[in-house]
Design a protein around this motif. Structure first.
Motif, PDB file in Angstrom:
ATOM      1  N   SER A   1       0.820  -1.199   0.000  1.00  0.00           N
ATOM      2  CA  SER A   1       0.000   0.000   0.000  1.00  0.00           C
ATOM      3  C   SER A   1       0.859   1.257   0.000  1.00  0.00           C
TER       4      SER A   1
ATOM      5  N   TRP B   1      -5.952  -0.096   3.973  1.00  0.00           N
ATOM      6  CA  TRP B   1      -6.550   1.223   4.152  1.00  0.00           C
ATOM      7  C   TRP B   1      -5.639   2.178   4.921  1.00  0.00           C
TER       8      TRP B   1
ATOM      9  N   ILE C   1      -5.207   2.030  -1.470  1.00  0.00           N
ATOM     10  CA  ILE C   1      -6.303   1.839  -0.520  1.00  0.00           C
ATOM     11  C   ILE C   1      -6.822   0.412  -0.566  1.00  0.00           C
ATOM     12  N   SER C   2      -6.817  -0.211  -1.746  1.00  0.00           N
ATOM     13  CA  SER C   2      -7.308  -1.587  -1.831  1.00  0.00           C
ATOM     14  C   SER C   2      -6.328  -2.576  -1.196  1.00  0.00           C
TER      15      SER C   2
END
Length: 69
Positions: A43, A60, A56-57
């Motif tokens: 991320s 988070w 974000i996927s």
């Protein structure tokens, strides 16, 4: 010393291959469970490359963690 560690960590996360299946997570390597932190490195990598949707996927907290660091 702390700043050097944080900068080195961000540089490392910038250059990792997010498609690589290797992980530093002990629980994931033992095939037990995916811990809360799994995916945060990917991320942060995506966030540093301005790929916000994948960031974000993946996790988070990655964009927030990137800004904190």
């Amino acid at each position: 010393m702390e700043k050097l560690f944080l900068i080195t960590s961000l540089v490392f996360l910038f250059f990792i291959n997010p498609n690589d299946q290797t992980s530093f997570c002990i629980l994931k390597n033992l095939n037990l469970i995916n811990c809360v932190g799994c995916g945060i490195g990917k991320s942060i990598h995506y966030f540093l490359h301005f790929d916000f949707l994948n960031s974000i996927s993946s996790h988070w907290f990655g964009p927030i963690g990137s800004l904190i660091i």
